[in-house]
Motif scaffolding. Sequence first.
Motif, short mmCIF file in Angstrom:
data_model
loop_
_atom_site.label_atom_id
_atom_site.label_comp_id
_atom_site.label_asym_id
_atom_site.label_seq_id
_atom_site.Cartn_x
_atom_site.Cartn_y
_atom_site.Cartn_z
N UNK A 1 0.94 -1.45 -0.05
CA UNK A 1 -0.09 0.21 -0.05
C UNK A 1 0.72 1.30 0.04
N UNK A 2 1.98 1.17 0.21
CA UNK A 2 2.96 2.25 0.16
C UNK A 2 4.10 2.30 -0.84
N UNK B 1 -8.76 11.73 2.81
CA UNK B 1 -8.59 11.25 1.50
C UNK B 1 -8.35 9.77 1.49
N UNK B 2 -7.65 9.37 2.61
CA UNK B 2 -7.06 8.00 2.62
C UNK B 2 -7.43 7.34 4.15
N UNK C 1 -0.13 22.14 14.99
CA UNK C 1 -1.49 22.87 14.97
C UNK C 1 -1.50 23.68 16.24
N UNK D 1 -7.04 16.06 6.70
CA UNK D 1 -7.28 15.88 5.47
C UNK D 1 -7.03 14.72 4.92
N UNK D 2 -5.90 14.29 5.01
CA UNK D 2 -5.25 13.09 4.68
C UNK D 2 -6.09 11.89 5.17
N UNK E 1 0.21 16.62 2.86
CA UNK E 1 0.39 16.47 1.72
C UNK E 1 0.20 17.55 0.74
N UNK E 2 -1.41 17.75 0.92
CA UNK E 2 -2.09 18.80 0.04
C UNK E 2 -1.68 19.96 0.30
N UNK F 1 1.44 14.64 10.64
CA UNK F 1 2.14 13.79 9.75
C UNK F 1 1.54 13.81 8.58
N UNK F 2 2.02 13.66 7.20
CA UNK F 2 1.29 13.62 5.98
C UNK F 2 0.36 14.72 5.53
N UNK G 1 -7.70 4.55 5.33
CA UNK G 1 -7.28 3.12 5.64
C UNK G 1 -5.75 3.69 6.38
N UNK G 2 -5.07 5.00 6.34
CA UNK G 2 -3.94 5.23 6.82
C UNK G 2 -3.97 5.58 8.25
N UNK H 1 -2.06 4.35 -3.78
CA UNK H 1 -3.27 4.59 -4.58
C UNK H 1 -3.16 5.87 -5.23
#
Lengths: 427, 182
Positions: A185-186, B175-176, A268, B171-172, A278-279, A275-276, B178-179, A204
């Motif tokens: 998945x990664x 979108x995902x 925050x 947000x992630x 991304x957008x 973490x992650x 399962x993470x 994905x």
Amino acid sequence: MNRRSFLQGLAAALAAGSLQLVRAQQGFKPFPPAPTLGTPLQPIGVRAASEAHVVRYISNTLPSRHTGAAFAPIGELDGIITPNGLHFERDHAGVPTIDPKDYRLVLHGLVERPLMFTLDDLMRLPSENQVYFIECAGNGQNGYREPPEPTLTATRSRGLVSGAEWTGVPLRILLEEAGVKPEGRWLLAEGADAAAWVRSIPTEKGLRDVLVAYKQNGEALRPEQGYPVRLVVPGWEGSIQVKWLRRILVAGEPAMSRGETSEYTDVRADGRIDAFTWVMEPQSIITRPSGGQRIEPGFHQIRGLAWSGFGMVARVEVSTDGGASWREARLTGPVLPYALTRFVFDWNWGGEETVLMSRMVDDQGNVQPTRAEFLERWARNNRYHYNAIQAWRVGADGRVQNGDPALAVGAAPPVQAGGCGGEVFDG
Amino acid sequence: MVRIVLALGLFLGLWAAAGGYGIGLPLTDEQLASYEALPIVRPSGAGLPEGEGDPATGFEIYAFDCAGCHGPNGEGAPFDRLVADAPFSLDLPPHRFAVGNYWPYATTLWDYINRAMPFASPHNMDPDEVYALVAYLLAENGIIDADTVVNAETLARIRMPARPLYRVDPLTRQLFPWIELP
């Protein structure tokens, strides 16, 4: 009208008329054609010598220029495509020199068939062309400074973004060639720079729209953009778009590499660390007139850039009165998903002090926040993803400066910008 | 000869059926060995090689290879601070983020030192040296005792002080879904 006011009016009109005449005489300068032959044909074109000052900005407080960033000079550019030599640059261990004949991309891990691709292999596979922005997560970092930095320019405010047309093979094709196992998945992508930069991407996303790019605006990638091959991950932070791509390890868990833990994570306002992240959130900035520039009274076309990692720019609004009123700007040129978009707004400046601002809304309804709204959500000691509205104060003398409002007294104490190596973009 | 041609034909046929384009060189495990030699280490400990190291050994290496950039005892300058001088808080300026107050996984230390340090001559240390440096930094940050030996098994089990502060970006998460963070 009495005689006295008539004469005064006449005198004023004459004065204005003669002023125009004087100005016309002073401004007149003939522009004749070249008296003789110019430069002969050249195998490669270079910029006009008088444009040599349009260069990327590099902070002079970096402890090393092998890490840090060079800002695209967005205050001096137009359009939505950044010239290749001016595309912003962020490196973590310098730019490696790679012979394309030696280049290999390896795909292994949780796949049916581990594979190695040469550059020629990648170019033979079906290609796609896409116009995308790439933006560093640290773009806007100067906005965290308190009080706001008066000498800020558009370049230093949001120059860690650039736009280009990228050509490459969809990562999906390579993943299908190798046959990703369901538990894979990664995608752990690794660069061939000295830091062997690693980032984790959900498979994905890799199957959806990631490009393995080898061309930038039609020519081979510039070395600092990952020559010969980089990932382009539309809408996501730049540091995940691994340059000098050397391998992708398909795995069942993310790497939690340094670049997704101690760097490129976000604090925050409630003290949680995300973490992650991304957008890249909706952004816009007026590039003209902007900090460090000087304007004269009269007509000006306000110009700027807008973009969003969520999709397409839907609307940009401009305020020429410090946010009291907003009017819609015109989008000019292509409006594409995950691409820079150019907006323009006609304005007559009467010579009075004022503040200019732009704000954007994307096609998913996300709105660019004000500085105060932004800092309500994100901690003052966060380093990334600053996307608040940038204000420009136009002084009565026409000089343009950072017009961001200072925070109310009693807000959290100022966070000292900078101080440590790889994370300081502009000391 | 005919058999070889037939076998080759069968192989290419299978290959094309499997992948689609038949472009790209299939790799053997032996060929992948040089890639495994620079492992991408994960929080589960996957990728960590055999070996071990202790803080005292690590300090000797640190003093020689690392102190010039990170300070005699990891206090930073000119490059990043490595040893925390305060717990994480909203008032802590970013130049004081360090291993002991901001890094969520001990495995990241091994991975990053192994792949990227020292800055100008990276991925040249043997696994024992990297384990020793990790042990030194963990001890300086008060996460392990000064005499604790670190190896592949123990490193994956160490809980870092900052880990409870971390979560997946909301947000992630949308979108995902399962993470999850390891």
